[in-house]
Design a protein around this motif. Sequence first.
Motif, PDB file in Angstrom:
ATOM      1  N   ALA A 244       0.828  -1.207   0.000  1.00 54.99           N
ATOM      2  CA  ALA A 244       0.000   0.000   0.000  1.00 54.99           C
ATOM      3  C   ALA A 244       0.862   1.256   0.000  1.00 54.99           C
ATOM      4  O   ALA A 244       0.509   2.260  -0.637  1.00 54.99           O
ATOM      5  CB  ALA A 244      -0.944  -0.009   1.204  1.00 54.99           C
ATOM      6  N   HIS A 245       1.988   1.209   0.705  1.00 63.03           N
ATOM      7  CA  HIS A 245       2.899   2.357   0.673  1.00 63.03           C
ATOM      8  C   HIS A 245       3.392   2.610  -0.757  1.00 63.03           C
ATOM      9  O   HIS A 245       3.490   3.749  -1.213  1.00 63.03           O
ATOM     10  CB  HIS A 245       4.108   2.116   1.586  1.00 63.03           C
ATOM     11  N   LEU A 247       1.908   1.584  -3.643  1.00 67.24           N
ATOM     12  CA  LEU A 247       0.801   1.985  -4.522  1.00 67.24           C
ATOM     13  C   LEU A 247       0.443   3.454  -4.361  1.00 67.24           C
ATOM     14  O   LEU A 247      -0.006   4.106  -5.302  1.00 67.24           O
ATOM     15  CB  LEU A 247      -0.437   1.117  -4.238  1.00 67.24           C
ATOM     16  N   SER A 248       0.625   3.981  -3.146  1.00 62.06           N
ATOM     17  CA  SER A 248       0.286   5.388  -2.928  1.00 62.06           C
ATOM     18  C   SER A 248       1.470   6.305  -3.224  1.00 62.06           C
ATOM     19  O   SER A 248       1.321   7.525  -3.267  1.00 62.06           O
ATOM     20  CB  SER A 248      -0.156   5.599  -1.475  1.00 62.06           C
ATOM     21  N   HIS A 427       8.147   9.207   4.884  1.00 59.29           N
ATOM     22  CA  HIS A 427       6.828   9.526   4.306  1.00 59.29           C
ATOM     23  C   HIS A 427       7.038  10.648   3.304  1.00 59.29           C
ATOM     24  O   HIS A 427       7.730  11.623   3.606  1.00 59.29           O
ATOM     25  CB  HIS A 427       5.848   9.952   5.398  1.00 59.29           C
ATOM     26  N   LEU A 431       3.032  13.174  -1.567  1.00 56.65           N
ATOM     27  CA  LEU A 431       1.729  12.537  -1.333  1.00 56.65           C
ATOM     28  C   LEU A 431       0.981  13.246  -0.220  1.00 56.65           C
ATOM     29  O   LEU A 431      -0.185  13.601  -0.377  1.00 56.65           O
ATOM     30  CB  LEU A 431       1.931  11.066  -0.957  1.00 56.65           C
ATOM     31  N   THR A 455      -3.247  11.076   4.516  1.00 44.43           N
ATOM     32  CA  THR A 455      -3.934   9.923   3.944  1.00 44.43           C
ATOM     33  C   THR A 455      -4.945   9.335   4.930  1.00 44.43           C
ATOM     34  O   THR A 455      -6.036   8.933   4.538  1.00 44.43           O
ATOM     35  CB  THR A 455      -2.922   8.826   3.562  1.00 44.43           C
ATOM     36  N   LEU A 471      -6.791  14.913   0.086  1.00 42.13           N
ATOM     37  CA  LEU A 471      -5.368  14.610   0.250  1.00 42.13           C
ATOM     38  C   LEU A 471      -4.473  15.684  -0.359  1.00 42.13           C
ATOM     39  O   LEU A 471      -3.524  16.159   0.267  1.00 42.13           O
ATOM     40  CB  LEU A 471      -5.114  13.251  -0.428  1.00 42.13           C
ATOM     41  N   GLU A 472      -4.757  16.106  -1.582  1.00 39.36           N
ATOM     42  CA  GLU A 472      -3.842  16.991  -2.313  1.00 39.36           C
ATOM     43  C   GLU A 472      -4.020  18.468  -1.950  1.00 39.36           C
ATOM     44  O   GLU A 472      -3.256  19.317  -2.392  1.00 39.36           O
ATOM     45  CB  GLU A 472      -4.018  16.802  -3.834  1.00 39.36           C
ATOM     46  N   GLY A 565       6.644   5.789 -11.151  1.00 38.43           N
ATOM     47  CA  GLY A 565       5.694   5.297 -10.159  1.00 38.43           C
ATOM     48  C   GLY A 565       4.503   6.202  -9.913  1.00 38.43           C
ATOM     49  O   GLY A 565       4.232   7.127 -10.683  1.00 38.43           O
ATOM     50  N   PRO A 566       3.794   5.952  -8.803  1.00 37.62           N
ATOM     51  CA  PRO A 566       2.477   6.565  -8.570  1.00 37.62           C
ATOM     52  C   PRO A 566       2.492   8.089  -8.500  1.00 37.62           C
ATOM     53  O   PRO A 566       1.484   8.726  -8.794  1.00 37.62           O
ATOM     54  CB  PRO A 566       2.053   5.987  -7.213  1.00 37.62           C
ATOM     55  N   LEU A 567       3.604   8.675  -8.101  1.00 38.56           N
ATOM     56  CA  LEU A 567       3.656  10.138  -7.966  1.00 38.56           C
ATOM     57  C   LEU A 567       4.528  10.757  -9.056  1.00 38.56           C
ATOM     58  O   LEU A 567       5.125  11.809  -8.869  1.00 38.56           O
ATOM     59  CB  LEU A 567       4.176  10.524  -6.578  1.00 38.56           C
ATOM     60  N   SER A 568       4.604  10.086 -10.205  1.00 42.91           N
ATOM     61  CA  SER A 568       5.461  10.603 -11.277  1.00 42.91           C
ATOM     62  C   SER A 568       4.818  11.778 -12.006  1.00 42.91           C
ATOM     63  O   SER A 568       5.418  12.331 -12.928  1.00 42.91           O
ATOM     64  CB  SER A 568       5.834   9.488 -12.259  1.00 42.91           C
ATOM     65  N   LYS A 569       3.608  12.129 -11.599  1.00 42.46           N
ATOM     66  CA  LYS A 569       2.986  13.336 -12.160  1.00 42.46           C
ATOM     67  C   LYS A 569       2.536  14.298 -11.056  1.00 42.46           C
ATOM     68  O   LYS A 569       1.759  15.222 -11.314  1.00 42.46           O
ATOM     69  CB  LYS A 569       1.782  12.941 -13.032  1.00 42.46           C
ATOM     70  N   MET A 570       2.990  14.064  -9.829  1.00 40.31           N
ATOM     71  CA  MET A 570       2.560  14.915  -8.710  1.00 40.31           C
ATOM     72  C   MET A 570       3.766  15.444  -7.939  1.00 40.31           C
ATOM     73  O   MET A 570       4.712  14.713  -7.700  1.00 40.31           O
ATOM     74  CB  MET A 570       1.705  14.112  -7.712  1.00 40.31           C
TER      75      MET A 570
ATOM     76  N   GLY B  58      -1.116   2.500 -12.403  1.00 38.43           N
ATOM     77  CA  GLY B  58       0.216   2.809 -11.870  1.00 38.43           C
ATOM     78  C   GLY B  58       0.368   4.211 -11.322  1.00 38.43           C
ATOM     79  O   GLY B  58       1.412   4.548 -10.765  1.00 38.43           O
ATOM     80  N   LEU B  60      -1.185   7.303  -8.765  1.00 38.04           N
ATOM     81  CA  LEU B  60      -2.131   7.595  -7.690  1.00 38.04           C
ATOM     82  C   LEU B  60      -3.274   8.430  -8.259  1.00 38.04           C
ATOM     83  O   LEU B  60      -3.052   9.351  -9.053  1.00 38.04           O
ATOM     84  CB  LEU B  60      -1.433   8.372  -6.575  1.00 38.04           C
TER      85      LEU B  60
END
Lengths: 617, 82
Positions: A244-245, A247-248, A427, A431, A455, A471-472, A565-570, B58, B60
């Motif tokens: 879960a860590h 994926l987020s 952390h 995110l 989260t 969250l954001e 990964g999951p935050l590659s656009k944030m 993939g 968030l």
Amino acid sequence: MAFGFNGKFLRVDLSKEKLDIEEHDESFYRTYFGGRCVIAYYLLRELKPGIDPLSPENLLIFAPGVITGAPISGSGRNSVGAKSPLSDSYGEAEAGGFFGAELKHAGFDGIVIKGKAKHPVYLWLSDGEAEIRDAKHLWGLDTGDSQEAIRKELGDNMIRTAQIGRAGENLVRFACVIQDLRDSAGRSGMGAVMGSKNLKAVAVRGHMKLKVADPNKLRDFSKWLVENLPSSLHDFGTGAMMTAHVLSGNLPTRNFRDGEFPNPEAISAQTIADTVRVGMAACYACAVRCKKEVKMEEPWKVEPIYGGPEYETLAALGSNCGIDDLKAICKANELCQRYSLDTISTGATIAFAMECFENGLLTSKDTGGMNIPFGDSEAMVNLVEMIANREGIGNILAEGVKRAAAKIGKGAERFAVHVKGEELPMHDPRLKRGLGLGYSVFPTGADHNNNLHDTGTTNLPGLGIFEPVPLEDLGPKKVRLFVYYTNWRVISNSLLMCNFLPWVADVEKLTDIVRAVTGWDLSSFELYKLGERSMNMTRAFNVREGFTPEDDWLPPRFFKPQTSGPLSKMAVDPESLQEAKELYYEMMGWNRATGTPTKAKLAELGISWVADEIETG
Amino acid sequence: MIALGSARIKIVAYGKIRLYLGENFNDEVLVEDGSSVRDLFEILEKPEKEIWMANVNGLLANEKRILNDGDEVSIFEPVGGG
């Protein structure tokens, strides 16, 4: 009749080999409660601004709180504080276990230590008595051997200890204080301060029962807890659900650079349970029982007396170094307990070195012939040893990433992930935006313990915030949630109460517990003000040390997305963070431009004397 | 299989959510075009007080993310630290 405290602090001057008792009345305890607030009280009153944290002038303070040692789960904690040699700011770390409760049962509400002993010593406190004892024969020993020797020479196997190993002795700036071998007052370099005073250990034994006002009420809470145990913590401890860590995007990977970590379950608490775990242990009076014990014979021997890795450790020495070798992490964790190293800063500093190596800023010539790419678990374990011994490149890394980057030069600063010199915990603020604000503004530097984890916490009904904040979000609604939540959460570090107990976020329940222990007719409002007092006093300490709003800022890495990964656009938007920071100052009653507490705010909190220490906002 | 539309969404649930959805839960649902992650959570009967998070293909995703045919959605609970 006093409930929850003894009324006595032990004052120690190691230079003069002098011990004194300082007594405080009830109003002191009802204003400052213990832990963080008491540490800030002494540092503000007795420390000269600008001193070298590793000089004899620094104070080292062991401070449990009014809850510590009471017969209720979560009451085993204590704080250790000083001016930090890592951040040069207010420094503090907390630990669970038994040491804090034993100190209270020995008749003391805290120990305030100044000066420097002429040769290594340890303190021995027992049932209201205290003495300074020779520790020349203990200097250089691992914490396990040292504890065994102390227990043997004092003839009591139940003695509790707070100790340093070689990292503290060698003044590694992120050395920690190890309590009972497995509980770490981890952050801020408190072990280096202990080493600078030639203080090897504090040994404590107490048979004086702490009086509490309403033991029946506490028993009711204990019964309630058994029905409402946080099951994942009870079964696995921290570090369950590593997937879960990932994926987020929260799991720091290769020095907070990347987002992909292919095999997270290899380093999860479930895998530990299935492989190297030999038991679970509890802190004083606690039913949560979240502490792992691991044992290994090969390829490294790991002794279960040193406990096992928490989530922060699994990530810091694992994913953040690109490592999914659980056995290597367990060995490195054990070494950190033996030598008294903070696992978070140790892992983060090794990750920094690995990124420097991958970018050619460090070569095998700098490392004594060793290649240290991300993912090399043997190199990671070797670097832990080298840091503790200040050997080779370890001597530079022992200074922490901020100072190490300055020494390495060549632009290494861009890989130094820290706030105010303290390495980030595990952390990702890309995110958790509120947590990023907390990393920026907190007095000890980047801290996860008292922070908002966006989260899991989206509202706070007990304090009147009902609407979930996304969250954001980093706007006014998030800042309001952040202010309320962190002002409430930080009281745990003055009471002290473990944040893993489900009643910590329950305003009414926690207030009831404090009432039952102390007998005070106190309100949640009064407790909330304790949190504010704590935040204002620690802020004032940093203002006095010359910290400015420019120091309240995230490392540049977080203003860009993860590489994959999951935050590659944030990423964190710097303008939003700046606005949130200024709004935070304002909501706290501080000057919006300077972040300085105002005279009015300090007066409102009943601590006008703090205004004399700083130029108020 | 839950079939409310023609957009085929692959679901991978983790931890307690996997247990909640049940052993017989099929790992694909058909949702209406234009459905969001929030709509998907409603379809899966997310308990009101629980917080679920989603990763779509993939990345968030927040609850407003519109789902498209063929998307893979991982659903998980937030986890703490310590």
